[in-house]
Write a protein that holds these residues in place. Structure first.
Motif, PDB file in Angstrom:
ATOM      1  N   UNK A  40       0.862  -1.182   0.000  1.00 50.62           N
ATOM      2  CA  UNK A  40       0.000   0.000   0.000  1.00 50.62           C
ATOM      3  C   UNK A  40       0.901   1.235   0.000  1.00 50.62           C
ATOM      4  N   UNK A  41       0.661   2.092  -0.989  1.00 47.61           N
ATOM      5  CA  UNK A  41       1.429   3.334  -1.127  1.00 47.61           C
ATOM      6  C   UNK A  41       0.458   4.503  -1.171  1.00 47.61           C
ATOM      7  N   UNK A  42       0.999   5.700  -1.054  1.00 45.09           N
ATOM      8  CA  UNK A  42       0.186   6.891  -1.222  1.00 45.09           C
ATOM      9  C   UNK A  42       0.906   7.821  -2.176  1.00 45.09           C
ATOM     10  N   UNK A  43       0.239   8.092  -3.305  1.00 45.34           N
ATOM     11  CA  UNK A  43       0.764   9.068  -4.245  1.00 45.34           C
ATOM     12  C   UNK A  43       0.495  10.447  -3.656  1.00 45.34           C
ATOM     13  N   UNK A  75       0.159  -3.683  -5.999  1.00 47.20           N
ATOM     14  CA  UNK A  75       0.452  -2.390  -5.378  1.00 47.20           C
ATOM     15  C   UNK A  75      -0.826  -1.571  -5.462  1.00 47.20           C
ATOM     16  N   UNK A  76      -1.253  -1.033  -4.312  1.00 48.94           N
ATOM     17  CA  UNK A  76      -2.503  -0.275  -4.241  1.00 48.94           C
ATOM     18  C   UNK A  76      -2.181   1.129  -3.734  1.00 48.94           C
ATOM     19  N   UNK A  77      -2.787   2.123  -4.376  1.00 47.53           N
ATOM     20  CA  UNK A  77      -2.688   3.498  -3.905  1.00 47.53           C
ATOM     21  C   UNK A  77      -3.820   3.787  -2.936  1.00 47.53           C
ATOM     22  N   UNK A  78      -3.479   4.277  -1.752  1.00 50.92           N
ATOM     23  CA  UNK A  78      -4.472   4.661  -0.758  1.00 50.92           C
ATOM     24  C   UNK A  78      -4.592   6.177  -0.812  1.00 50.92           C
ATOM     25  N   UNK A  79      -5.785   6.651  -1.131  1.00 51.67           N
ATOM     26  CA  UNK A  79      -5.962   8.106  -1.292  1.00 51.67           C
ATOM     27  C   UNK A  79      -6.203   8.798   0.022  1.00 51.67           C
TER      28      UNK A  79
END
Length: 79
Positions: A40-43, A75-79
């Protein structure tokens, strides 16, 4: 590969891609790694409103992370 080694490799991958994101006014942060398979990442910055951020996430970030840590499945972006 241990969980700690996976985390180090994911961080290495993010360090590799970060300059490209920063050149466009964005950035990325690692939030978590679950079961040594899901990242889990955050752009951040300009990446949050960019119309191609999902393409960047899949073809840039995910591909680079999988190159460094092949056991990562998603890989998932967490907003």
């Amino acid at each position: 590969m241990s969980s700690e080694e996976i985390k180090l490799n994911v961080e290495k991958a993010l360090d590799e891609i970060r300059p490209f994101l920063q050149s466009d006014g964005g950035d990325i942060s690692l939030l978590s790694i679950e079961d040594d398979k899901l990242v889990r990442v955050q752009l951040e910055g300009a990446c949050t409103s960019c119309s191609v951020n999902q393409m960047t996430l899949k073809s840039g970030v995910e591909m680079t992370i999988k190159k460094h840590a092949p056991q990562i499945e998603q890989v998932i972006n967490v907003e």
